[in-house]
Design an enzyme around this catalytic site. Structure first.
Site, PDB file in Angstrom:
ATOM      1  CD  GLU A 145      -9.274  -6.558  -4.367  1.00 25.00           C
ATOM      2  OE1 GLU A 145     -10.057  -7.256  -5.018  1.00 25.00           O
ATOM      3  OE2 GLU A 145      -9.635  -5.673  -3.594  1.00 25.00           O
ATOM      4  CG  HIS A 167      -3.539   0.433  -4.471  1.00 24.41           C
ATOM      5  ND1 HIS A 167      -3.573   1.485  -3.589  1.00 24.41           N
ATOM      6  CD2 HIS A 167      -4.229  -0.577  -3.904  1.00 24.41           C
ATOM      7  CE1 HIS A 167      -4.240   1.111  -2.520  1.00 24.41           C
ATOM      8  NE2 HIS A 167      -4.659  -0.131  -2.685  1.00 24.41           N
TER       9      HIS A 167
END
Ligand code: COA
Length: 367
Positions: free
Chosen positions: A300, A247
């Site tokens: 996700e 991320h």
């Protein structure tokens, strides 16, 4: 001039009162309220209200009757085109020419309609050109239930919970690529449909909103081979990315991943075991692969597993993400409108120095 930062990493472009993930990953708060407190207590439409109006009521309204044009069944492209088209159909006025209340109402109308467009596009992808009658859709109590009814004509309560939870967890996340895009367009004074449709385009890429679409095939491959270690080490040996990990902001586990993992377990997700196993193996391998850069599970990865509970085909996941993010985009477009400042950064020119046109390739003779 400030130093150039590739990808603008760590560059502070705005001040916001909406949300910003804290880097160490402890929590995600919408207008100060931890999302852990929202899941299971509120529905998505109220969270839209929290983000946009700073009030759970009245929340997101239902969509107006509207017949989208030529839906292709490719939801992100249908959504982007239809959202831009709505500006013309509804005669939406430019943000510079309207007050905040009007902008808020335009965004509410658009948000509701965008969710309906995705449901209609998904229905076309399933081979049904006829919409589900409004009386059937109207039986739904929440935005998630209505969405599933509009798409399939039925809504299993487990599916509704999966979609609602996913939408709440992904409704807003500070200044990501699509939100930045929405703010840039809003800063030019364009109308809300232009800002929202531009955001959809930014979100459709796999590095931002499309990753869940690539997680399920990965889980299937792992389940088929029964060798997660081998699968992961082959990916990394080819310098490919493991989708659902890493991320730009978080250097610890994404709090949304934690919530969605718990939801996947609670709902008895079919791929829960294989996902847990792949997560364990991937985290260990990534630690060895990049010892200096924490690469943890992101939203996700578990989104894919939760959406799978509701039978969401992986091609539809970017558009499902867009349905959730209409809340964050709306809040940011309003915030941007209030700043009234055009976004216009600079680039450092590193191209060729002054030279004659004749030095450029090609056979064209200047007239
Ligand atoms: N799998 C393998 N390697 C990864 C990785 C992943 N999921 N994520 C990052 N890396 C590696 C990169 O290859 C890079 O290595 P390099 O320096 O040798 O080139 C290093 O870690 C740093 O990555 P970088 O691309 O600079 O980080 P970023 O902040 O730009 O990346 C993402 C953020 C999300 C784009 C990135 O982690 C990624 O592509 N993840 C997979 C896609 C995904 O899950 N997206 C959803 C995001 S919510």
């Amino acid at each position: 001039m400030n130093a150039f930062k590739p990808g603008l990493e760590g560059v502070v472009a705005f001040e916001t009162e909406i949300a910003e993930p804290d880097r160490e990953g402890g929590a995600l708060r919408y207008r100060g309220v931890d999302i852990e407190e929202l899941v299971g207590r509120f529905h998505y439409e109220h969270v839209w209200g929290l983000l946009v109006d700073e009030s759970f009521e009245p929340g997101l309204p239902g969509p107006e009757p509207y017949e989208p044009r030529n839906l292709s069944g490719n939801a992100p492209s249908d959504l982007q085109a239809e959202t831009a088209h709505l500006s013309g159909v509804w005669g939406l006025r430019k943000l510079v020419d309207i007050d905040d209340g009007q902008a808020r109402d335009d965004l509410a109308r658009l948000s509701a309609e965008m969710m309906a467009i995705v449901a209609r596009s998904a229905r076309v992808a399933d081979g049904h050109s006829e919409p589900v009658p409004e009386e059937v859709v109207g039986q739904g109590e929440t935005a998630a239930e209505k969405f599933l009814l509009r798409w399939r004509g039925q809504a299993d309560p487990r599916h509704v919970q999966a979609v609602d939870t996913y939408w709440i967890c992904t409704a807003e996340h500070g200044l990501n690529a699509s939100t930045f895009t929405a703010r840039i367009v809003a800063s030019t004074g364009a109308d809300c449909g232009a800002a929202m449709s531009a955001a959809v385009g930014a979100l459709s890429g796999p590095l931002h909103g499309g990753a869940p679409a690539r997680v399920l095939p990965m889980l299937d491959e792992v389940a088929k081979r029964g060798d997660p270690e081998g699968y992961v080490s082959e990916l990394l040996a080819r310098h490919e990315r493991i989708m659902g990990f890493g991320h730009r902001v978080y250097r610890a586990e994404d709090p949304r991943a934690r919530l969605l993992r718990a939801t996947a377990k609670e709902l008895g997700a079919a791929r829960f075991e294989v996902a847990e196993e792949l997560e364990r193996v991937a985290l260990a391998a990534l630690k060895e692969y990049k010892p200096d850069r924490p690469l943890e599970t992101n939203v996700e990865f578990w989104s894919a597993v939760v959406l799978d509970v509701a039978g969401i085909p992986h091609e539809l996941t970017p558009a499902m993400f867009a349905c959730a993010r209409v809340a964050g985009w709306s809040a940011h477009i309003l915030e941007e409108k209030r700043t009234g400042r055009l976004i216009r950064p600079s680039a450092r020119y590193v191209g060729p120095g002054g030279r004659p046109a004749a030095a450029v390739g090609g056979e064209l003779v200047p007239s």
